[in-house]
Write an enzyme that holds these catalytic residues in place. Structure first.
Site, PDB file in Angstrom:
ATOM      1  N   PRO A   2       0.875  -1.157  -0.050  1.00  0.00           N
ATOM      2  CA  PRO A   2      -0.044  -0.080   0.047  1.00  0.00           C
ATOM      3  C   PRO A   2       0.729   1.326   0.032  1.00  0.00           C
ATOM      4  O   PRO A   2       2.009   1.342   0.698  1.00  0.00           O
ATOM      5  CB  PRO A   2      -0.953  -0.295   1.206  1.00  0.00           C
ATOM      6  CG  PRO A   2      -0.785  -1.531   1.657  1.00  0.00           C
ATOM      7  CD  PRO A   2       0.570  -2.333   1.163  1.00  0.00           C
ATOM      8  N   GLU A   3       0.486   2.310  -0.767  1.00  0.00           N
ATOM      9  CA  GLU A   3       1.055   3.454  -0.827  1.00  0.00           C
ATOM     10  C   GLU A   3       0.756   4.256   0.382  1.00  0.00           C
ATOM     11  O   GLU A   3      -0.316   4.236   1.059  1.00  0.00           O
ATOM     12  CB  GLU A   3       1.049   4.212  -2.174  1.00  0.00           C
ATOM     13  CG  GLU A   3       1.886   3.431  -3.427  1.00  0.00           C
ATOM     14  CD  GLU A   3       1.925   3.871  -4.426  1.00  0.00           C
ATOM     15  OE1 GLU A   3       2.217   5.203  -4.498  1.00  0.00           O
ATOM     16  OE2 GLU A   3       2.008   3.284  -5.492  1.00  0.00           O
ATOM     17  N   LYS A  52       4.300   4.915   5.016  1.00  0.00           N
ATOM     18  CA  LYS A  52       3.639   3.973   4.934  1.00  0.00           C
ATOM     19  C   LYS A  52       3.528   3.173   6.296  1.00  0.00           C
ATOM     20  O   LYS A  52       3.479   1.905   6.377  1.00  0.00           O
ATOM     21  CB  LYS A  52       4.294   2.744   3.872  1.00  0.00           C
ATOM     22  CG  LYS A  52       4.501   3.291   2.575  1.00  0.00           C
ATOM     23  CD  LYS A  52       4.994   2.504   1.578  1.00  0.00           C
ATOM     24  CE  LYS A  52       5.350   2.903   0.226  1.00  0.00           C
ATOM     25  NZ  LYS A  52       5.974   2.084  -0.770  1.00  0.00           N
ATOM     26  N   ARG A 129      14.397   8.847  10.166  1.00  0.00           N
ATOM     27  CA  ARG A 129      14.876   8.068   8.924  1.00  0.00           C
ATOM     28  C   ARG A 129      14.047   8.009   8.011  1.00  0.00           C
ATOM     29  O   ARG A 129      14.437   7.738   6.832  1.00  0.00           O
ATOM     30  CB  ARG A 129      15.235   6.709   9.131  1.00  0.00           C
ATOM     31  CG  ARG A 129      14.100   6.030   9.584  1.00  0.00           C
ATOM     32  CD  ARG A 129      14.906   4.379   9.558  1.00  0.00           C
ATOM     33  NE  ARG A 129      13.579   3.401   9.976  1.00  0.00           N
ATOM     34  CZ  ARG A 129      13.114   2.930  11.104  1.00  0.00           C
ATOM     35  NH1 ARG A 129      13.953   3.098  12.117  1.00  0.00           N
ATOM     36  NH2 ARG A 129      12.292   1.872  11.180  1.00  0.00           N
ATOM     37  N   ASN A 170       5.044   3.086  -6.277  1.00  0.00           N
ATOM     38  CA  ASN A 170       5.337   2.576  -7.387  1.00  0.00           C
ATOM     39  C   ASN A 170       4.426   3.264  -8.446  1.00  0.00           C
ATOM     40  O   ASN A 170       4.780   3.979  -9.623  1.00  0.00           O
ATOM     41  CB  ASN A 170       5.265   1.226  -7.800  1.00  0.00           C
ATOM     42  CG  ASN A 170       6.072   0.882  -9.048  1.00  0.00           C
ATOM     43  OD1 ASN A 170       6.788   1.715  -9.545  1.00  0.00           O
ATOM     44  ND2 ASN A 170       6.454  -0.496  -9.351  1.00  0.00           N
ATOM     45  N   ARG A 262      11.957  -3.018  -8.857  1.00  0.00           N
ATOM     46  CA  ARG A 262      10.599  -2.511  -9.053  1.00  0.00           C
ATOM     47  C   ARG A 262      10.334  -2.328 -10.661  1.00  0.00           C
ATOM     48  O   ARG A 262      11.287  -1.803 -11.354  1.00  0.00           O
ATOM     49  CB  ARG A 262      10.137  -1.313  -8.441  1.00  0.00           C
ATOM     50  CG  ARG A 262      10.413  -1.566  -6.736  1.00  0.00           C
ATOM     51  CD  ARG A 262       9.468  -2.812  -6.393  1.00  0.00           C
ATOM     52  NE  ARG A 262       7.988  -2.274  -6.475  1.00  0.00           N
ATOM     53  CZ  ARG A 262       7.297  -1.557  -5.605  1.00  0.00           C
ATOM     54  NH1 ARG A 262       8.115  -1.166  -4.477  1.00  0.00           N
ATOM     55  NH2 ARG A 262       6.074  -1.496  -5.570  1.00  0.00           N
TER      56      ARG A 262
END
Length: 272
Positions: A2-3, A52, A129, A170, A262
């Site tokens: 999931p984005e 995410k 991060r 993506n 990807r």
């Protein structure tokens, strides 16, 4: 995976279902049983997302500092998902890592990459991060610009790096680069500040639409016609998962290759 818009939408739903309520927390699978026992009977105060990553905050009562209570960190990964059903919930099916039951709605979490208790230090380390999340009001785009403008890595790879931009996956990577006319192999050092600002502004425009609607909508109205989407339940895209098909704008076959493990899609004519 999931984005970011999916996690923000999920956080909003869970806040609506459980916020301010004393909740029942269990781990039918058993892998989160000790932690669930510590949370059971506490008040679910807040659900929020960073990219995410999903954070649940609990406190002993409905008032007091929300940052003082225990936290749960969830990363869905590729296979994780929440399901919802009315209370009383039925018998768990499958491997339910965590079950939360509120007054009217309950949710089951299955298959996450992470479901763990967090301390304030853990959360601070996570946020440190991560790159800025376009869906958060406290996002600092300058941090992303500095990372991109100093890197020789391809912009297509940089947009997928969660340490550069949090929450971009993506689909958004492919589509915002197309909408900006930027070739995905260009090094970050060649991206101008004007181009970066346009990319950031487009993410600020597109990602909230995904939060509101639950699906990505990336096609401009004038281009929303022609070939159907890559899947029956998805809106049209410009290039994502359209390898070999004609570009919706110029007709050039959409290109594909693998970048950092990807799938990467772009139009060789529109993106220069």
């Amino acid at each position: 995976m999931p984005e970011g818009h999916t996690l923000h939408r999920l956080a909003r739903r869970q806040q609506r279902f459980f916020g301010g309520q004393q909740v029942r927390v269990t781990s039918p699978q058993g892998r989160f049983a000790h932690e669930a026992a510590l949370l059971d009977g506490l008040v679910f105060r807040r659900a929020e997302a960073w990219g995410k990553h999903l954070i649940h905050r609990y406190t002993p009562g409905p008032t007091g500092p929300v940052d003082a209570g225990p936290m749960v960190h969830v990363h869905l990964g590729i296979y994780g998902a929440f399901s919802e059903e009315p209370v009383p919930m039925g018998q768990p099916t499958g491997q339910v890592r965590m079950r939360i039951e509120g007054a009217e709605v309950g949710t089951d979490l299955r298959g996450p990459t992470a479901c763990e208790m967090y301390t304030p230090d853990d959360l601070a380390a996570l946020v440190a991060r991560l790159g800025p999340d376009p869906l958060r009001s406290d996002a600092e785009p300058e941090k992303a610009w500095q990372a991109i403008s100093r890197s020789r890595r391809a912009i297509g790879a940089l947009l997928m790096d969660q340490q550069v931009l949090a929450g971009v996956g993506n689909v958004y990577r492919a589509e915002v680069l197309f909408r900006a006319g930027i070739e995905p192999h260009r090094p970050g050092t060649t991206i101008t500040r004007t181009e970066f600002d346009a990319l950031w502004a487009d993410l600020l425009f597109l990602m909230p639409v995904g939060v509101r609607r639950g699906k990505m909508h990336v096609i401009r109205p004038d281009d929303d016609h022609g070939a159907p989407s890559y899947a029956a339940d998805r809106p049209r895209t410009y290039v994502y998962r359209r390898a070999g098909e004609p570009c919706r704008v110029c007709g050039t076959p959409v290109a594909w290759q693998e970048m950092d493990g990807r799938n990467l899609f772009w139009c060789p004519s529109c993106q220069t």
